[in-house]
Enzyme design. Structure first.
Site, short mmCIF file in Angstrom:
data_model
loop_
_atom_site.label_atom_id
_atom_site.label_comp_id
_atom_site.label_asym_id
_atom_site.label_seq_id
_atom_site.Cartn_x
_atom_site.Cartn_y
_atom_site.Cartn_z
N GLU A 226 0.89 -1.17 0.00
CA GLU A 226 0.00 0.00 0.00
C GLU A 226 0.92 1.21 0.00
OE1 GLU A 226 -3.26 0.01 -0.19
OE2 GLU A 226 -3.69 -2.10 0.14
N CYS A 260 -1.95 9.20 2.71
CA CYS A 260 -1.82 8.69 1.34
C CYS A 260 -3.06 9.07 0.55
CB CYS A 260 -1.65 7.18 1.36
SG CYS A 260 -2.95 6.34 2.28
P1 NAD Z 1 8.81 4.73 4.13
O1 NAD Z 1 8.69 3.92 2.89
O2 NAD Z 1 9.97 5.62 4.28
O3 NAD Z 1 8.80 3.79 5.43
C1 NAD Z 1 7.74 2.89 5.70
C2 NAD Z 1 8.24 1.78 6.62
O4 NAD Z 1 9.19 0.99 5.92
C3 NAD Z 1 8.93 2.27 7.89
O5 NAD Z 1 8.53 1.45 8.95
C4 NAD Z 1 10.42 2.05 7.57
O6 NAD Z 1 11.21 1.85 8.71
C5 NAD Z 1 10.35 0.79 6.73
N1 NAD Z 1 11.49 0.54 5.84
C6 NAD Z 1 12.38 1.43 5.34
N2 NAD Z 1 13.26 0.80 4.52
C7 NAD Z 1 12.91 -0.51 4.51
C8 NAD Z 1 13.41 -1.67 3.83
N3 NAD Z 1 14.45 -1.60 3.00
N4 NAD Z 1 12.80 -2.85 4.05
C9 NAD Z 1 11.73 -2.95 4.86
N5 NAD Z 1 11.21 -1.89 5.53
C10 NAD Z 1 11.79 -0.68 5.35
O7 NAD Z 1 7.43 5.54 4.23
P2 NAD Z 1 7.04 6.69 5.28
O8 NAD Z 1 7.79 7.92 4.92
O9 NAD Z 1 7.13 6.16 6.64
O10 NAD Z 1 5.49 6.89 4.97
C11 NAD Z 1 4.98 7.79 4.03
C12 NAD Z 1 4.59 7.08 2.77
O11 NAD Z 1 3.65 6.06 3.06
C13 NAD Z 1 3.90 7.99 1.76
O12 NAD Z 1 4.40 7.73 0.47
C14 NAD Z 1 2.44 7.58 1.85
O13 NAD Z 1 1.67 7.83 0.71
C15 NAD Z 1 2.57 6.12 2.13
N6 NAD Z 1 1.34 5.62 2.73
C16 NAD Z 1 0.53 4.79 1.99
C17 NAD Z 1 -0.68 4.33 2.53
C18 NAD Z 1 -1.61 3.44 1.74
O14 NAD Z 1 -2.49 2.83 2.34
N7 NAD Z 1 -1.46 3.34 0.43
C19 NAD Z 1 -1.05 4.73 3.81
C20 NAD Z 1 -0.21 5.59 4.51
C21 NAD Z 1 1.00 6.02 3.97
#
Ligand code: NAD
Length: 466
Positions: A226, A260
Protein backbone atom coordinates in the site's frame (compact mmCIF):
# COMPACT_ATOMS: atom_id res chain seq x y z
CA UNK A 1 18.27 5.47 17.97
CA UNK A 2 17.09 9.00 18.80
CA UNK A 3 13.50 10.01 18.05
CA UNK A 4 12.45 13.58 17.28
CA UNK A 5 9.40 15.21 18.83
CA UNK A 6 7.44 16.95 16.03
CA UNK A 7 6.12 19.76 18.27
CA UNK A 8 9.47 20.71 19.78
CA UNK A 9 12.06 19.47 17.29
CA UNK A 10 13.89 17.95 20.27
CA UNK A 11 15.22 14.41 20.21
CA UNK A 12 13.61 13.40 23.49
CA UNK A 13 12.98 9.66 23.07
CA UNK A 14 15.03 6.61 22.25
CA UNK A 15 14.42 3.22 20.76
CA UNK A 16 16.70 0.23 20.78
CA UNK A 17 16.37 -1.52 17.40
CA UNK A 18 16.27 -5.29 17.64
CA UNK A 19 19.44 -7.10 16.59
CA UNK A 20 19.07 -9.73 13.87
CA UNK A 21 19.40 -12.47 16.53
CA UNK A 22 16.72 -10.87 18.72
CA UNK A 23 14.40 -10.57 15.75
CA UNK A 24 14.95 -14.21 14.86
CA UNK A 25 14.20 -15.23 18.46
CA UNK A 26 11.04 -13.11 18.52
CA UNK A 27 9.85 -14.65 15.25
CA UNK A 28 10.55 -18.16 16.58
CA UNK A 29 8.55 -17.42 19.75
CA UNK A 30 5.57 -16.13 17.75
CA UNK A 31 5.67 -19.09 15.36
CA UNK A 32 5.56 -21.40 18.35
CA UNK A 33 2.51 -19.60 19.77
CA UNK A 34 0.76 -19.67 16.40
CA UNK A 35 -0.13 -23.36 16.60
CA UNK A 36 -2.18 -22.88 19.76
CA UNK A 37 -3.72 -19.72 18.28
CA UNK A 38 -4.82 -21.58 15.15
CA UNK A 39 -6.04 -24.53 17.19
CA UNK A 40 -8.08 -22.21 19.42
CA UNK A 41 -10.43 -21.95 16.46
CA UNK A 42 -12.32 -18.88 15.43
CA UNK A 43 -14.36 -18.82 18.65
CA UNK A 44 -11.19 -18.85 20.77
CA UNK A 45 -9.64 -16.10 18.70
CA UNK A 46 -12.79 -13.97 18.87
CA UNK A 47 -12.72 -14.36 22.65
CA UNK A 48 -9.09 -13.24 22.83
CA UNK A 49 -9.64 -10.30 20.49
CA UNK A 50 -12.63 -9.13 22.51
CA UNK A 51 -10.49 -9.39 25.65
CA UNK A 52 -7.88 -7.25 23.85
CA UNK A 53 -10.52 -4.66 23.03
CA UNK A 54 -11.37 -4.45 26.73
CA UNK A 55 -7.72 -4.13 27.77
CA UNK A 56 -7.08 -1.63 24.95
CA UNK A 57 -9.92 0.53 26.25
CA UNK A 58 -8.22 0.49 29.68
CA UNK A 59 -4.96 1.66 28.03
CA UNK A 60 -6.69 3.93 25.51
CA UNK A 61 -5.77 7.23 27.16
CA UNK A 62 -2.10 6.22 27.46
CA UNK A 63 -2.02 5.11 23.81
CA UNK A 64 -3.62 8.39 22.68
CA UNK A 65 -1.19 10.41 24.81
CA UNK A 66 1.87 8.63 23.37
CA UNK A 67 0.50 8.79 19.83
CA UNK A 68 -0.14 12.52 20.24
CA UNK A 69 3.52 13.05 21.17
CA UNK A 70 4.60 10.86 18.24
CA UNK A 71 2.56 12.85 15.74
CA UNK A 72 2.10 16.25 17.39
CA UNK A 73 -1.67 16.15 16.87
CA UNK A 74 -4.50 14.86 19.02
CA UNK A 75 -7.78 14.94 17.04
CA UNK A 76 -6.49 12.30 14.61
CA UNK A 77 -4.92 10.27 17.45
CA UNK A 78 -8.36 9.89 19.05
CA UNK A 79 -9.77 8.88 15.67
CA UNK A 80 -7.06 6.21 15.27
CA UNK A 81 -7.81 4.76 18.70
CA UNK A 82 -11.55 4.65 18.03
CA UNK A 83 -11.00 2.94 14.68
CA UNK A 84 -9.00 0.19 16.42
CA UNK A 85 -11.87 -0.70 18.74
CA UNK A 86 -14.42 -0.74 15.91
CA UNK A 87 -12.08 -2.79 13.66
CA UNK A 88 -11.85 -5.55 16.28
CA UNK A 89 -15.65 -5.82 16.41
CA UNK A 90 -15.99 -5.80 12.62
CA UNK A 91 -13.37 -8.51 12.07
CA UNK A 92 -14.79 -10.71 14.82
CA UNK A 93 -18.12 -10.62 12.98
CA UNK A 94 -16.61 -11.31 9.54
CA UNK A 95 -14.34 -14.13 10.77
CA UNK A 96 -17.24 -15.75 12.60
CA UNK A 97 -19.15 -15.97 9.30
CA UNK A 98 -16.13 -17.03 7.22
CA UNK A 99 -15.20 -19.94 9.44
CA UNK A 100 -18.74 -21.18 10.02
CA UNK A 101 -19.26 -24.89 9.23
CA UNK A 102 -19.83 -25.53 5.55
CA UNK A 103 -21.22 -28.64 3.88
CA UNK A 104 -18.98 -30.52 1.49
CA UNK A 105 -19.39 -29.58 -2.17
CA UNK A 106 -20.14 -32.13 -4.86
CA UNK A 107 -17.66 -32.47 -7.73
CA UNK A 108 -18.29 -33.31 -11.39
CA UNK A 109 -17.71 -36.97 -10.48
CA UNK A 110 -20.66 -38.37 -8.46
CA UNK A 111 -18.54 -40.35 -5.94
CA UNK A 112 -16.00 -37.56 -5.23
CA UNK A 113 -16.90 -34.69 -2.93
CA UNK A 114 -14.85 -31.72 -1.82
CA UNK A 115 -14.13 -30.36 1.61
CA UNK A 116 -12.52 -26.92 1.67
CA UNK A 117 -10.14 -25.72 4.36
CA UNK A 118 -8.31 -22.46 5.00
CA UNK A 119 -4.71 -22.61 6.22
CA UNK A 120 -3.21 -19.45 7.73
CA UNK A 121 0.31 -18.30 6.93
CA UNK A 122 2.14 -18.91 10.21
CA UNK A 123 3.86 -15.54 10.60
CA UNK A 124 2.76 -12.26 9.02
CA UNK A 125 5.12 -9.27 9.07
CA UNK A 126 3.52 -5.81 9.06
CA UNK A 127 5.70 -2.80 8.21
CA UNK A 128 4.01 0.57 8.67
CA UNK A 129 4.64 4.32 8.14
CA UNK A 130 4.55 7.40 10.38
CA UNK A 131 1.51 9.29 9.15
CA UNK A 132 -1.18 7.23 10.92
CA UNK A 133 1.09 5.11 13.11
CA UNK A 134 -1.54 3.20 15.09
CA UNK A 135 -4.20 2.74 12.41
CA UNK A 136 -1.76 1.60 9.74
CA UNK A 137 -0.13 -0.88 12.11
CA UNK A 138 -3.43 -2.61 12.96
CA UNK A 139 -5.38 -2.38 9.71
CA UNK A 140 -3.73 -5.59 8.40
CA UNK A 141 -2.79 -7.09 11.77
CA UNK A 142 -6.35 -7.60 13.03
CA UNK A 143 -7.61 -9.63 10.04
CA UNK A 144 -4.31 -11.57 9.98
CA UNK A 145 -4.78 -12.50 13.64
CA UNK A 146 -8.41 -13.40 13.06
CA UNK A 147 -7.29 -15.67 10.22
CA UNK A 148 -5.10 -17.58 12.70
CA UNK A 149 -1.68 -16.09 11.88
CA UNK A 150 0.89 -14.78 14.33
CA UNK A 151 1.80 -11.16 13.60
CA UNK A 152 4.91 -9.10 14.15
CA UNK A 153 4.63 -5.35 13.51
CA UNK A 154 7.52 -3.02 12.74
CA UNK A 155 6.13 0.52 12.94
CA UNK A 156 7.99 3.57 11.68
CA UNK A 157 11.03 4.64 13.67
CA UNK A 158 9.71 8.23 13.32
CA UNK A 159 6.69 7.53 15.57
CA UNK A 160 7.43 4.60 17.93
CA UNK A 161 6.18 5.89 21.32
CA UNK A 162 2.65 4.49 21.02
CA UNK A 163 4.03 0.93 20.83
CA UNK A 164 4.74 0.74 24.55
CA UNK A 165 1.21 1.30 25.93
CA UNK A 166 -0.26 -0.65 23.02
CA UNK A 167 1.97 -3.66 23.71
CA UNK A 168 0.98 -3.40 27.40
CA UNK A 169 -2.66 -3.82 26.35
CA UNK A 170 -1.74 -6.86 24.20
CA UNK A 171 0.29 -8.41 27.03
CA UNK A 172 -2.77 -8.50 29.27
CA UNK A 173 -4.33 -11.17 27.00
CA UNK A 174 -2.45 -14.46 27.57
CA UNK A 175 -3.25 -16.21 24.28
CA UNK A 176 -2.73 -13.05 22.22
CA UNK A 177 0.63 -12.05 23.64
CA UNK A 178 2.09 -15.32 22.37
CA UNK A 179 1.25 -14.37 18.77
CA UNK A 180 1.24 -10.58 18.49
CA UNK A 181 4.26 -8.34 19.04
CA UNK A 182 5.52 -4.90 18.10
CA UNK A 183 9.24 -4.50 17.45
CA UNK A 184 11.33 -1.32 17.34
CA UNK A 185 13.67 -0.41 14.53
CA UNK A 186 14.17 1.44 11.26
CA UNK A 187 14.62 0.29 7.66
CA UNK A 188 17.25 -2.35 8.49
CA UNK A 189 14.88 -4.03 10.96
CA UNK A 190 12.10 -3.89 8.36
CA UNK A 191 14.40 -5.51 5.80
CA UNK A 192 15.34 -8.20 8.33
CA UNK A 193 11.66 -8.87 9.02
CA UNK A 194 11.10 -9.49 5.30
CA UNK A 195 13.76 -12.23 5.62
CA UNK A 196 11.88 -13.95 8.46
CA UNK A 197 8.12 -13.64 7.92
CA UNK A 198 5.94 -15.84 5.68
CA UNK A 199 3.91 -12.95 4.26
CA UNK A 200 4.48 -9.19 4.30
CA UNK A 201 2.00 -6.32 4.48
CA UNK A 202 3.90 -3.13 3.72
CA UNK A 203 2.50 0.41 3.90
CA UNK A 204 4.84 3.23 2.97
CA UNK A 205 6.49 4.99 0.08
CA UNK A 206 6.62 3.58 -3.43
CA UNK A 207 10.44 3.73 -3.32
CA UNK A 208 10.67 1.47 -0.25
CA UNK A 209 7.79 -0.65 -1.52
CA UNK A 210 9.85 -1.64 -4.57
CA UNK A 211 12.72 -2.81 -2.33
CA UNK A 212 10.34 -4.84 -0.18
CA UNK A 213 8.76 -6.36 -3.30
CA UNK A 214 12.20 -7.40 -4.62
CA UNK A 215 13.32 -8.89 -1.29
CA UNK A 216 10.03 -10.80 -0.96
CA UNK A 217 10.42 -12.12 -4.52
CA UNK A 218 13.83 -13.58 -3.59
CA UNK A 219 12.17 -15.48 -0.74
CA UNK A 220 9.08 -16.32 -2.82
CA UNK A 221 6.67 -15.02 -0.18
CA UNK A 222 3.49 -13.03 -0.84
CA UNK A 223 3.64 -9.29 -0.31
CA UNK A 224 0.86 -6.73 -0.17
CA UNK A 225 1.92 -3.18 -0.89
CA UNK A 226 0.00 0.00 0.00
CA UNK A 227 2.03 2.92 -1.33
CA UNK A 228 1.91 6.58 -2.25
CA UNK A 229 -0.86 8.56 -3.90
CA UNK A 230 -1.69 11.81 -5.69
CA UNK A 231 -5.44 11.69 -5.36
CA UNK A 232 -7.54 13.87 -7.67
CA UNK A 233 -10.95 15.43 -7.07
CA UNK A 234 -13.27 16.48 -9.89
CA UNK A 235 -15.99 19.04 -9.15
CA UNK A 236 -18.75 19.53 -11.73
CA UNK A 237 -20.80 22.71 -12.09
CA UNK A 238 -23.87 20.78 -10.91
CA UNK A 239 -22.25 19.97 -7.53
CA UNK A 240 -23.35 21.49 -4.23
CA UNK A 241 -20.63 24.11 -3.82
CA UNK A 242 -20.89 24.42 -0.05
CA UNK A 243 -20.69 20.65 0.44
CA UNK A 244 -17.86 20.24 -2.05
CA UNK A 245 -15.67 23.00 -0.58
CA UNK A 246 -16.19 21.85 3.03
CA UNK A 247 -15.53 18.22 2.13
CA UNK A 248 -12.43 18.94 0.04
CA UNK A 249 -10.98 21.16 2.73
CA UNK A 250 -11.17 18.22 5.17
CA UNK A 251 -10.03 15.67 2.59
CA UNK A 252 -6.98 17.75 1.67
CA UNK A 253 -5.75 19.08 5.00
CA UNK A 254 -6.81 16.65 7.72
CA UNK A 255 -3.68 15.32 9.45
CA UNK A 256 -1.94 18.35 7.88
CA UNK A 257 -2.31 16.59 4.52
CA UNK A 258 -0.06 13.73 5.62
CA UNK A 259 -2.31 10.97 4.30
CA UNK A 260 -1.82 8.69 1.34
CA UNK A 261 -5.49 9.34 0.53
CA UNK A 262 -5.30 13.14 0.78
CA UNK A 263 -6.83 15.02 -2.08
CA UNK A 264 -3.73 16.58 -3.67
CA UNK A 265 -5.23 17.94 -6.93
CA UNK A 266 -8.61 19.65 -7.37
CA UNK A 267 -10.10 20.02 -10.86
CA UNK A 268 -13.14 22.33 -11.04
CA UNK A 269 -15.50 22.91 -14.00
CA UNK A 270 -14.60 26.33 -15.41
CA UNK A 271 -18.08 27.91 -15.01
CA UNK A 272 -17.97 27.61 -11.19
CA UNK A 273 -14.20 27.90 -10.76
CA UNK A 274 -14.06 31.54 -9.47
CA UNK A 275 -16.80 30.96 -6.89
CA UNK A 276 -15.32 27.61 -5.81
CA UNK A 277 -11.89 29.17 -5.27
CA UNK A 278 -13.38 32.06 -3.31
CA UNK A 279 -15.37 29.77 -0.96
CA UNK A 280 -12.46 27.40 -0.44
CA UNK A 281 -10.14 30.28 0.44
CA UNK A 282 -12.69 31.71 2.91
CA UNK A 283 -13.10 28.34 4.63
CA UNK A 284 -9.35 27.66 4.64
CA UNK A 285 -8.68 30.94 6.39
CA UNK A 286 -10.86 29.86 9.32
CA UNK A 287 -8.48 27.01 10.17
CA UNK A 288 -5.79 27.49 12.81
CA UNK A 289 -2.56 25.74 13.66
CA UNK A 290 -2.78 23.49 16.72
CA UNK A 291 -0.12 25.61 18.37
CA UNK A 292 0.79 26.37 21.12
CA UNK A 293 -1.65 23.70 22.41
CA UNK A 294 -3.23 20.65 20.81
CA UNK A 295 -6.57 22.43 21.10
CA UNK A 296 -5.44 25.76 19.61
CA UNK A 297 -6.47 24.67 16.12
CA UNK A 298 -7.06 21.86 13.65
CA UNK A 299 -3.70 21.63 11.85
CA UNK A 300 -0.88 19.72 13.55
CA UNK A 301 2.82 19.96 12.75
CA UNK A 302 4.62 18.20 9.93
CA UNK A 303 5.48 14.91 11.63
CA UNK A 304 8.71 13.96 9.85
CA UNK A 305 11.16 16.86 9.47
CA UNK A 306 12.32 15.87 5.93
CA UNK A 307 8.70 16.08 4.75
CA UNK A 308 8.67 19.82 5.54
CA UNK A 309 11.55 20.19 3.07
CA UNK A 310 9.61 18.33 0.35
CA UNK A 311 6.50 20.48 0.85
CA UNK A 312 8.59 23.67 0.76
CA UNK A 313 10.28 22.50 -2.45
CA UNK A 314 6.91 21.78 -4.11
CA UNK A 315 5.65 25.26 -3.16
CA UNK A 316 8.85 26.90 -4.39
CA UNK A 317 8.73 24.99 -7.69
CA UNK A 318 5.05 25.89 -8.22
CA UNK A 319 5.55 29.61 -7.55
CA UNK A 320 8.67 29.68 -9.76
CA UNK A 321 6.59 28.17 -12.59
CA UNK A 322 3.80 30.74 -12.23
CA UNK A 323 1.45 29.47 -9.52
CA UNK A 324 -0.27 32.02 -7.28
CA UNK A 325 -0.70 31.49 -3.53
CA UNK A 326 -4.14 32.73 -2.40
CA UNK A 327 -3.76 31.78 1.25
CA UNK A 328 -1.07 30.02 3.29
CA UNK A 329 1.98 29.15 1.27
CA UNK A 330 4.57 29.14 4.00
CA UNK A 331 6.19 26.71 6.40
CA UNK A 332 7.10 28.26 9.74
CA UNK A 333 8.97 27.06 12.78
CA UNK A 334 7.05 27.38 16.02
CA UNK A 335 8.37 26.00 19.27
CA UNK A 336 10.95 23.97 17.33
CA UNK A 337 8.35 22.17 15.16
CA UNK A 338 7.67 22.61 11.43
CA UNK A 339 4.19 23.95 10.67
CA UNK A 340 2.61 24.37 7.26
CA UNK A 341 -0.38 26.67 6.82
CA UNK A 342 -3.25 25.24 4.76
CA UNK A 343 -2.58 26.58 1.30
CA UNK A 344 -4.71 27.31 -1.77
CA UNK A 345 -2.76 27.48 -5.02
CA UNK A 346 -4.13 28.58 -8.42
CA UNK A 347 -2.63 29.03 -11.91
CA UNK A 348 -1.14 25.55 -11.53
CA UNK A 349 -0.38 23.13 -14.36
CA UNK A 350 0.56 19.46 -14.65
CA UNK A 351 4.32 20.14 -15.04
CA UNK A 352 4.61 21.42 -11.47
CA UNK A 353 5.82 19.03 -8.76
CA UNK A 354 2.79 19.95 -6.67
CA UNK A 355 0.58 18.51 -9.47
CA UNK A 356 2.59 15.38 -10.20
CA UNK A 357 4.57 14.19 -7.15
CA UNK A 358 3.24 13.24 -3.72
CA UNK A 359 3.37 16.42 -1.58
CA UNK A 360 2.01 14.98 1.70
CA UNK A 361 1.14 18.42 3.08
CA UNK A 362 -1.95 20.66 3.48
CA UNK A 363 -1.74 22.07 -0.06
CA UNK A 364 -4.76 22.49 -2.34
CA UNK A 365 -3.80 23.22 -5.96
CA UNK A 366 -6.92 24.03 -8.00
CA UNK A 367 -7.16 23.89 -11.78
CA UNK A 368 -10.17 24.68 -13.99
CA UNK A 369 -11.29 22.23 -16.68
CA UNK A 370 -13.58 22.42 -19.69
CA UNK A 371 -15.48 19.23 -20.43
CA UNK A 372 -15.47 15.86 -18.70
CA UNK A 373 -12.93 14.29 -21.06
CA UNK A 374 -10.37 16.91 -20.02
CA UNK A 375 -11.12 16.42 -16.32
CA UNK A 376 -10.69 12.65 -16.57
CA UNK A 377 -7.45 12.97 -18.57
CA UNK A 378 -6.02 15.39 -15.98
CA UNK A 379 -7.09 13.17 -13.07
CA UNK A 380 -5.49 10.11 -14.67
CA UNK A 381 -2.28 11.91 -15.62
CA UNK A 382 -0.26 10.39 -12.77
CA UNK A 383 1.75 7.28 -11.97
CA UNK A 384 -0.43 6.78 -8.89
CA UNK A 385 -3.91 5.25 -8.64
CA UNK A 386 -4.87 5.10 -4.99
CA UNK A 387 -8.21 6.89 -4.70
CA UNK A 388 -10.09 10.04 -5.68
CA UNK A 389 -13.35 11.97 -5.39
CA UNK A 390 -16.09 13.26 -7.69
CA UNK A 391 -18.70 15.89 -6.84
CA UNK A 392 -21.80 16.29 -9.05
CA UNK A 393 -25.49 17.14 -8.86
CA UNK A 394 -26.45 13.47 -8.77
CA UNK A 395 -24.62 10.39 -7.53
CA UNK A 396 -25.23 8.72 -10.93
CA UNK A 397 -23.45 11.53 -12.75
CA UNK A 398 -20.54 11.41 -10.28
CA UNK A 399 -20.26 7.61 -10.47
CA UNK A 400 -20.19 7.70 -14.29
CA UNK A 401 -17.08 9.90 -14.03
CA UNK A 402 -15.66 7.88 -11.13
CA UNK A 403 -15.75 4.77 -13.36
CA UNK A 404 -13.24 6.49 -15.67
CA UNK A 405 -10.76 7.35 -12.90
CA UNK A 406 -7.91 4.90 -12.45
CA UNK A 407 -8.04 4.39 -8.71
CA UNK A 408 -9.29 1.80 -6.26
CA UNK A 409 -11.69 3.91 -4.17
CA UNK A 410 -13.67 6.86 -5.45
CA UNK A 411 -15.59 8.94 -2.90
CA UNK A 412 -18.85 10.17 -4.38
CA UNK A 413 -20.01 13.61 -3.22
CA UNK A 414 -17.53 13.47 -0.35
CA UNK A 415 -13.79 13.01 -0.14
CA UNK A 416 -11.12 10.78 1.40
CA UNK A 417 -13.80 8.42 2.72
CA UNK A 418 -11.44 5.43 2.98
CA UNK A 419 -9.97 7.17 6.03
CA UNK A 420 -13.17 6.34 7.90
CA UNK A 421 -15.05 3.68 5.92
CA UNK A 422 -13.19 0.37 5.80
CA UNK A 423 -15.95 -1.94 4.60
CA UNK A 424 -15.54 -1.46 0.84
CA UNK A 425 -13.24 -3.82 -1.05
CA UNK A 426 -10.63 -1.92 -3.07
CA UNK A 427 -7.24 -2.48 -4.63
CA UNK A 428 -4.61 0.12 -5.35
CA UNK A 429 -4.03 0.85 -9.03
CA UNK A 430 -0.75 1.61 -10.81
CA UNK A 431 2.21 2.57 -8.55
CA UNK A 432 -0.03 2.98 -5.49
CA UNK A 433 0.16 -0.65 -4.52
CA UNK A 434 -0.09 -4.30 -5.26
CA UNK A 435 -2.09 -7.32 -4.14
CA UNK A 436 -5.57 -8.01 -2.87
CA UNK A 437 -7.81 -5.61 -1.00
CA UNK A 438 -6.87 -4.61 2.56
CA UNK A 439 -10.42 -3.41 3.22
CA UNK A 440 -13.77 -5.16 3.21
CA UNK A 441 -14.44 -8.82 4.07
CA UNK A 442 -12.14 -10.21 1.32
CA UNK A 443 -9.10 -8.69 3.08
CA UNK A 444 -8.91 -11.63 5.50
CA UNK A 445 -8.47 -14.13 2.66
CA UNK A 446 -5.02 -12.67 1.92
CA UNK A 447 -3.75 -14.37 5.07
CA UNK A 448 -4.85 -17.91 4.26
CA UNK A 449 -4.00 -20.53 1.76
CA UNK A 450 -6.83 -22.63 0.40
CA UNK A 451 -6.76 -26.37 0.76
CA UNK A 452 -9.12 -28.86 -0.84
CA UNK A 453 -9.75 -32.38 0.44
CA UNK A 454 -10.93 -34.45 -2.55
CA UNK A 455 -12.86 -37.27 -0.92
CA UNK A 456 -13.98 -40.53 -2.47
CA UNK A 457 -17.29 -41.30 -0.73
CA UNK A 458 -18.02 -44.70 -2.29
CA UNK A 459 -15.76 -47.79 -2.52
CA UNK A 460 -15.74 -47.87 -6.33
CA UNK A 461 -12.98 -48.17 -8.87
CA UNK A 462 -12.29 -44.85 -10.57
CA UNK A 463 -12.92 -45.24 -14.31
CA UNK A 464 -9.69 -43.38 -15.26
CA UNK A 465 -7.41 -45.86 -13.46
CA UNK A 466 -5.11 -48.18 -15.51
P1 NAD B 1 8.81 4.73 4.13
O1 NAD B 1 8.69 3.92 2.89
O2 NAD B 1 9.97 5.62 4.28
O3 NAD B 1 8.80 3.79 5.43
C1 NAD B 1 7.74 2.89 5.70
C2 NAD B 1 8.24 1.78 6.62
O4 NAD B 1 9.19 0.99 5.92
C3 NAD B 1 8.93 2.27 7.89
O5 NAD B 1 8.53 1.45 8.95
C4 NAD B 1 10.42 2.05 7.57
O6 NAD B 1 11.21 1.85 8.71
C5 NAD B 1 10.35 0.79 6.73
N1 NAD B 1 11.49 0.54 5.84
C6 NAD B 1 12.38 1.43 5.34
N2 NAD B 1 13.26 0.80 4.52
C7 NAD B 1 12.91 -0.51 4.51
C8 NAD B 1 13.41 -1.67 3.83
N3 NAD B 1 14.45 -1.60 3.00
N4 NAD B 1 12.80 -2.85 4.05
C9 NAD B 1 11.73 -2.95 4.86
N5 NAD B 1 11.21 -1.89 5.53
C10 NAD B 1 11.79 -0.68 5.35
O7 NAD B 1 7.43 5.54 4.23
P2 NAD B 1 7.04 6.69 5.28
O8 NAD B 1 7.79 7.92 4.92
O9 NAD B 1 7.13 6.16 6.64
O10 NAD B 1 5.49 6.89 4.97
C11 NAD B 1 4.98 7.79 4.03
C12 NAD B 1 4.59 7.08 2.77
O11 NAD B 1 3.65 6.06 3.06
C13 NAD B 1 3.90 7.99 1.76
O12 NAD B 1 4.40 7.73 0.47
C14 NAD B 1 2.44 7.58 1.85
O13 NAD B 1 1.67 7.83 0.71
C15 NAD B 1 2.57 6.12 2.13
N6 NAD B 1 1.34 5.62 2.73
C16 NAD B 1 0.53 4.79 1.99
C17 NAD B 1 -0.68 4.33 2.53
C18 NAD B 1 -1.61 3.44 1.74
O14 NAD B 1 -2.49 2.83 2.34
N7 NAD B 1 -1.46 3.34 0.43
C19 NAD B 1 -1.05 4.73 3.81
C20 NAD B 1 -0.21 5.59 4.51
C21 NAD B 1 1.00 6.02 3.97
Amino acid sequence: MQVRNPRTGQFDYEIQPLSAAQLLAQCARLRQGQTAWENAGVAGRIGAMQAWKESFLRHRDAVIAALSVDTGRRIESVLEADLLASAIDRWCRIAGELFSERENKPSAVPFIEIEQALVPYPLVGVISPWNFPLLLSIIDSIPALMAGCAVVVKPSEVTPRFMVPLQASIDEVPLLREVFAYIAGAGATGAELVQNADLICFTGSTTTGKKVYQAAAERFIPVFLELGGKDPAIVLASADLEMATSSLLWGSVVNAGQSCLSIERIYVEDSIYPLFVQRLVEKTQRLRLAFPDYDSGQIGPIIAAPQAGIIAEHLRDAVAKGAKVLTGGQIEQHGGGEWCFPTVLVDVHPDMKVMSEETFGPIMPIMPFHGIAEAVALANGTVYGLSGAVFAGTNEEAISIGRQIQGGAISINDSALTAIIHEGEKTSFKMSGLGGTRMGPAAIKRFMRQKAFLIKNQPVASPWWF
